[in-house]
Design a protein around this motif. Structure first.
Motif, PDB file in Angstrom:
ATOM      1  N   ILE A 113       0.847  -1.199   0.000  1.00 29.48           N
ATOM      2  CA  ILE A 113       0.000   0.000   0.000  1.00 29.48           C
ATOM      3  C   ILE A 113       0.878   1.243   0.000  1.00 29.48           C
ATOM      4  CG2 ILE A 113      -1.678   1.348   1.337  1.00 29.48           C
ATOM      5  CD1 ILE A 113      -2.798  -1.385   2.319  1.00 29.48           C
ATOM      6  N   THR A 114       1.876   1.255   0.863  1.00 28.83           N
ATOM      7  CA  THR A 114       2.793   2.396   0.953  1.00 28.83           C
ATOM      8  C   THR A 114       3.504   2.628  -0.379  1.00 28.83           C
ATOM      9  OG1 THR A 114       3.100   1.993   3.311  1.00 28.83           O
ATOM     10  CG2 THR A 114       4.757   3.348   2.218  1.00 28.83           C
ATOM     11  N   ASP A 115       3.929   1.553  -1.028  1.00 31.42           N
ATOM     12  CA  ASP A 115       4.599   1.680  -2.330  1.00 31.42           C
ATOM     13  C   ASP A 115       3.650   2.266  -3.373  1.00 31.42           C
ATOM     14  OD1 ASP A 115       6.879   0.610  -1.204  1.00 31.42           O
ATOM     15  OD2 ASP A 115       6.629  -1.377  -2.107  1.00 31.42           O
ATOM     16  N   ALA A 116       2.406   1.795  -3.383  1.00 30.61           N
ATOM     17  CA  ALA A 116       1.433   2.280  -4.372  1.00 30.61           C
ATOM     18  C   ALA A 116       1.072   3.745  -4.130  1.00 30.61           C
ATOM     19  CB  ALA A 116       0.173   1.419  -4.348  1.00 30.61           C
ATOM     20  N   LEU A 117       1.060   4.157  -2.881  1.00 31.93           N
ATOM     21  CA  LEU A 117       0.672   5.524  -2.518  1.00 31.93           C
ATOM     22  C   LEU A 117       1.868   6.458  -2.379  1.00 31.93           C
ATOM     23  CD1 LEU A 117      -2.025   4.820   0.235  1.00 31.93           C
ATOM     24  CD2 LEU A 117      -2.338   5.050  -2.219  1.00 31.93           C
ATOM     25  N   ALA A 118       3.053   6.012  -2.748  1.00 40.87           N
ATOM     26  CA  ALA A 118       4.281   6.780  -2.522  1.00 40.87           C
ATOM     27  C   ALA A 118       4.203   8.207  -3.043  1.00 40.87           C
ATOM     28  CB  ALA A 118       5.474   6.052  -3.133  1.00 40.87           C
ATOM     29  N   VAL A 119       3.545   8.438  -4.177  1.00 40.57           N
ATOM     30  CA  VAL A 119       3.463   9.793  -4.732  1.00 40.57           C
ATOM     31  C   VAL A 119       2.649  10.725  -3.840  1.00 40.57           C
ATOM     32  CG1 VAL A 119       3.784   9.052  -7.111  1.00 40.57           C
ATOM     33  CG2 VAL A 119       1.480   9.274  -6.198  1.00 40.57           C
ATOM     34  N   LEU A 120       1.850  10.175  -2.956  1.00 45.47           N
ATOM     35  CA  LEU A 120       1.025  10.993  -2.062  1.00 45.47           C
ATOM     36  C   LEU A 120       1.655  11.192  -0.692  1.00 45.47           C
ATOM     37  CD1 LEU A 120      -2.421   9.277  -2.746  1.00 45.47           C
ATOM     38  CD2 LEU A 120      -1.605  11.439  -3.687  1.00 45.47           C
ATOM     39  N   LEU A 121       2.601  10.360  -0.357  1.00 38.70           N
ATOM     40  CA  LEU A 121       3.150  10.348   0.994  1.00 38.70           C
ATOM     41  C   LEU A 121       4.393  11.213   1.098  1.00 38.70           C
ATOM     42  CD1 LEU A 121       2.786   6.507   1.646  1.00 38.70           C
ATOM     43  CD2 LEU A 121       1.142   8.336   2.128  1.00 38.70           C
ATOM     44  N   PRO A 122       4.610  11.812   2.261  1.00 38.86           N
ATOM     45  CA  PRO A 122       5.817  12.629   2.432  1.00 38.86           C
ATOM     46  C   PRO A 122       7.067  11.745   2.417  1.00 38.86           C
ATOM     47  CG  PRO A 122       4.632  12.420   4.508  1.00 38.86           C
ATOM     48  CD  PRO A 122       3.786  11.768   3.460  1.00 38.86           C
ATOM     49  N   LEU A 123       8.157  12.322   1.940  1.00 38.16           N
ATOM     50  CA  LEU A 123       9.429  11.602   1.936  1.00 38.16           C
ATOM     51  C   LEU A 123       9.982  11.570   3.347  1.00 38.16           C
ATOM     52  CD1 LEU A 123      11.146  13.127  -1.207  1.00 38.16           C
ATOM     53  CD2 LEU A 123      10.121  10.863  -0.980  1.00 38.16           C
ATOM     54  N   ASN A 124      10.548  10.461   3.719  1.00 39.11           N
ATOM     55  CA  ASN A 124      11.204  10.343   5.015  1.00 39.11           C
ATOM     56  C   ASN A 124      12.699  10.352   4.782  1.00 39.11           C
ATOM     57  OD1 ASN A 124       8.824  10.118   6.547  1.00 39.11           O
ATOM     58  ND2 ASN A 124       8.641   7.965   5.990  1.00 39.11           N
ATOM     59  N   LEU A 125      13.269  11.547   4.773  1.00 35.24           N
ATOM     60  CA  LEU A 125      14.701  11.688   4.534  1.00 35.24           C
ATOM     61  C   LEU A 125      15.436  11.794   5.855  1.00 35.24           C
ATOM     62  CD1 LEU A 125      14.586  14.299   1.646  1.00 35.24           C
ATOM     63  CD2 LEU A 125      14.823  11.833   1.475  1.00 35.24           C
ATOM     64  N   THR A 126      16.615  11.244   5.882  1.00 33.22           N
ATOM     65  CA  THR A 126      17.444  11.372   7.067  1.00 33.22           C
ATOM     66  C   THR A 126      18.613  12.283   6.726  1.00 33.22           C
ATOM     67  OG1 THR A 126      18.671   9.403   6.442  1.00 33.22           O
ATOM     68  CG2 THR A 126      16.835   9.087   7.954  1.00 33.22           C
ATOM     69  N   PRO A 127      19.147  12.978   7.701  1.00 33.66           N
ATOM     70  CA  PRO A 127      20.275  13.880   7.427  1.00 33.66           C
ATOM     71  C   PRO A 127      21.466  13.124   6.846  1.00 33.66           C
ATOM     72  CG  PRO A 127      19.405  14.247   9.633  1.00 33.66           C
ATOM     73  CD  PRO A 127      18.720  13.023   9.083  1.00 33.66           C
ATOM     74  N   THR A 128      22.231  13.822   6.043  1.00 27.63           N
ATOM     75  CA  THR A 128      23.405  13.231   5.389  1.00 27.63           C
ATOM     76  C   THR A 128      24.359  12.628   6.409  1.00 27.63           C
ATOM     77  OG1 THR A 128      23.212  14.837   3.630  1.00 27.63           O
ATOM     78  CG2 THR A 128      25.317  13.717   3.822  1.00 27.63           C
ATOM     79  N   GLU A 129      24.516  13.286   7.544  1.00 23.28           N
ATOM     80  CA  GLU A 129      25.444  12.773   8.546  1.00 23.28           C
ATOM     81  C   GLU A 129      25.023  11.385   9.016  1.00 23.28           C
ATOM     82  OE1 GLU A 129      23.886  15.956   9.374  1.00 23.28           O
ATOM     83  OE2 GLU A 129      25.414  16.899   8.162  1.00 23.28           O
ATOM     84  N   LEU A 130      23.718  11.159   9.132  1.00 18.39           N
ATOM     85  CA  LEU A 130      23.260   9.853   9.583  1.00 18.39           C
ATOM     86  C   LEU A 130      23.478   8.794   8.513  1.00 18.39           C
ATOM     87  CD1 LEU A 130      19.953  10.796  11.405  1.00 18.39           C
ATOM     88  CD2 LEU A 130      22.164  10.279  12.412  1.00 18.39           C
ATOM     89  N   LEU A 131      23.326   9.184   7.252  1.00 18.71           N
ATOM     90  CA  LEU A 131      23.507   8.224   6.167  1.00 18.71           C
ATOM     91  C   LEU A 131      24.970   7.868   5.968  1.00 18.71           C
ATOM     92  CD1 LEU A 131      21.058   9.605   3.464  1.00 18.71           C
ATOM     93  CD2 LEU A 131      20.785   7.540   4.831  1.00 18.71           C
ATOM     94  N   HIS A 132      25.848   8.864   6.012  1.00 19.56           N
ATOM     95  CA  HIS A 132      27.245   8.650   5.669  1.00 19.56           C
ATOM     96  C   HIS A 132      28.157   8.611   6.882  1.00 19.56           C
ATOM     97  CE1 HIS A 132      26.214   8.972   1.499  1.00 19.56           C
ATOM     98  NE2 HIS A 132      25.617  10.117   1.727  1.00 19.56           N
ATOM     99  N   GLY A 133      27.698   9.085   8.006  1.00 17.45           N
ATOM    100  CA  GLY A 133      28.486   9.027   9.220  1.00 17.45           C
ATOM    101  C   GLY A 133      29.577  10.064   9.341  1.00 17.45           C
TER     102      GLY A 133
END
Length: 190
Positions: A113-133
């Motif tokens: 459901i989440t995948d199908a509705l992705a265009v309607l849902l807000p993006l859950n982005l994490t800060p660059t520091e958390l992704l790359h350390g």
């Protein structure tokens, strides 16, 4: 819980508001399985329909709703979540009036459901520091390596955190020093 309720639950967690059934627009009632409207970043009107509604009836419902929204001078985009397998001819007709988001699985998982509705849902982005350390500036310095990390390059990379104007200023000073210019003007013989 039914698949329709699962879709509405995903929408509600994303900040959509469930609308009463039947949906009423400009005094006309529209009997969709469910409807929700965006309240924060999304302004979509989201309709949920299943294969239980015959294709021709669904087409008339969506077309009638589109006309009613036009009469109300609504600017809300309409998205139609289709649960189940609907004929391609019906879908193309529906796309004249709404963005169609199909979920073919009769009992979809929350992820489907989440995948199908992705265009309607807000993006859950994490800060660059958390992704790359690490700090992006430190990453650039690591790529340059210790032999190429001159004081001038370090100053230029560090200026990047101040934005384009800060980088231009460091480059200007660097070029002026290389040309023999001081802040007041030329420092060499005429």
């Amino acid at each position: 819980m039914s698949s329709v309720q699962d879709v509405v639950s995903v929408l509600e967690r994303a900040g959509f508001e469930r609308l009463p059934k039947p949906l009423t627009v400009v005094g006309t009632e529209f009997d969709f399985e469910a409807a929700a409207r965006g309240t924060k970043t999304s302004h979509d009107l989201v309709l949920v329909a299943t294969d239980d509604v015959p294709g021709r009836r669904l087409q008339r419902l969506v077309a009638g709703l589109a006309r009613s929204l036009d009469l109300a001078e609504s600017r809300r985009p309409v998205s139609l979540v289709l649960l189940g397998n609907i004929a391609a001819t019906n879908r193309s007709e529906l796309e004249r009036y709404a963005r169609v988001l199909p979920i073919v699985t009769p009992t979809p998982s929350t992820q489907e459901i989440t995948d199908a509705l992705a265009v309607l849902l807000p993006l859950n982005l994490t800060p660059t520091e958390l992704l790359h350390g690490s700090d992006p500036i430190n990453e650039v310095m690591a790529v340059l390596g210790p032999l190429k990390a001159t004081s001038d390059r370090i100053a230029l990379v560090r200026a990047a955190s101040g934005g384009a104007d800060a980088v231009r200023e460091v480059l200007r000073r660097y070029a002026n020093e290389g040309a023999g210019w001081q802040e007041e003007g030329w420092n060499g013989d005429d």
